[in-house]
Enzyme design. Sequence first.
Site, mmCIF file in Angstrom:
data_model
loop_
_atom_site.group_PDB
_atom_site.id
_atom_site.type_symbol
_atom_site.label_atom_id
_atom_site.label_comp_id
_atom_site.label_asym_id
_atom_site.label_seq_id
_atom_site.Cartn_x
_atom_site.Cartn_y
_atom_site.Cartn_z
ATOM 1 N N CYS A 26 87.352 -74.225 -112.897
ATOM 2 C CA CYS A 26 87.984 -74.212 -111.572
ATOM 3 C C CYS A 26 87.388 -75.281 -110.652
ATOM 4 O O CYS A 26 88.098 -76.207 -110.245
ATOM 5 C CB CYS A 26 87.887 -72.822 -110.954
ATOM 6 S SG CYS A 26 88.595 -72.731 -109.292
ATOM 7 N N GLU A 62 94.217 -73.072 -115.514
ATOM 8 C CA GLU A 62 94.292 -73.872 -114.285
ATOM 9 C C GLU A 62 95.617 -74.627 -114.221
ATOM 10 O O GLU A 62 96.264 -74.677 -113.167
ATOM 11 C CB GLU A 62 93.132 -74.873 -114.218
ATOM 12 C CG GLU A 62 91.830 -74.311 -113.709
ATOM 13 C CD GLU A 62 91.877 -73.949 -112.236
ATOM 14 O OE1 GLU A 62 92.693 -74.524 -111.483
ATOM 15 O OE2 GLU A 62 91.102 -73.076 -111.832
#
Length: 229
Positions: A137, A208
Amino acid sequence: MEFSQKLYQAAKPIINDIYEDDFIQKMLSGDIGADALRHYLKADAAYLKEFTNLYALLIPKMNSMNDVKFLVEQIEFMVEGEVLAHDILAQIVGESYEEIIKTKVWPPSGDHYIKHMYFQAHSRENAIYTIAAMAPCPYIYAELAKRSQSDHKLNREKDTAKWFDFYSTEMDDIINVFEAIMNKLAESMSDKELEQVKQVFLESCIHERRFFNMAMTLEQWEFGGKVND
């Protein structure tokens, strides 16, 4: 080559794909739609709440008090600091961030990503698995933002440029700490175990990508399927 660098090298193709996908390209040009930004902000608010809880789950797994202290500081950053990036997007939409996130969303891509991280935290005693699930992230946001700084497609006349500017610097500390912890823990692990950690890391990279794409498609649960008139 340190273990973290091997992970980053393996993730390059996925990050390249994320950069070329519609969300980042529209952010670069400043032409991203308000609906996509709203959906992203709502989903990210739910995601970040759980990400903060994951920091709390990591703390008991830490052997160093310095690492514990840093994770506590990161919880504070998630609650307060990253709101600055969200405010940038909310201002583009023309609504307050607080007003936008009053309506909660929990799209499939966010759901699967969060559950992937929680699985590592609850099923693996070694902190490296949880960190490998979380580390993509901040790393991906930083990589996308740093790449944007030299991209002629970054429209400096649009406020979306400020979002890239924020992530080009603000993720460095957590990336460095995650790297240090993973590299240290990796030293005592077998090749088979490290391959499992790599798999966890790359799965989060895919999550993601799906999360960004979720904003563009306004993804939602379709329990009854699509109705074709």
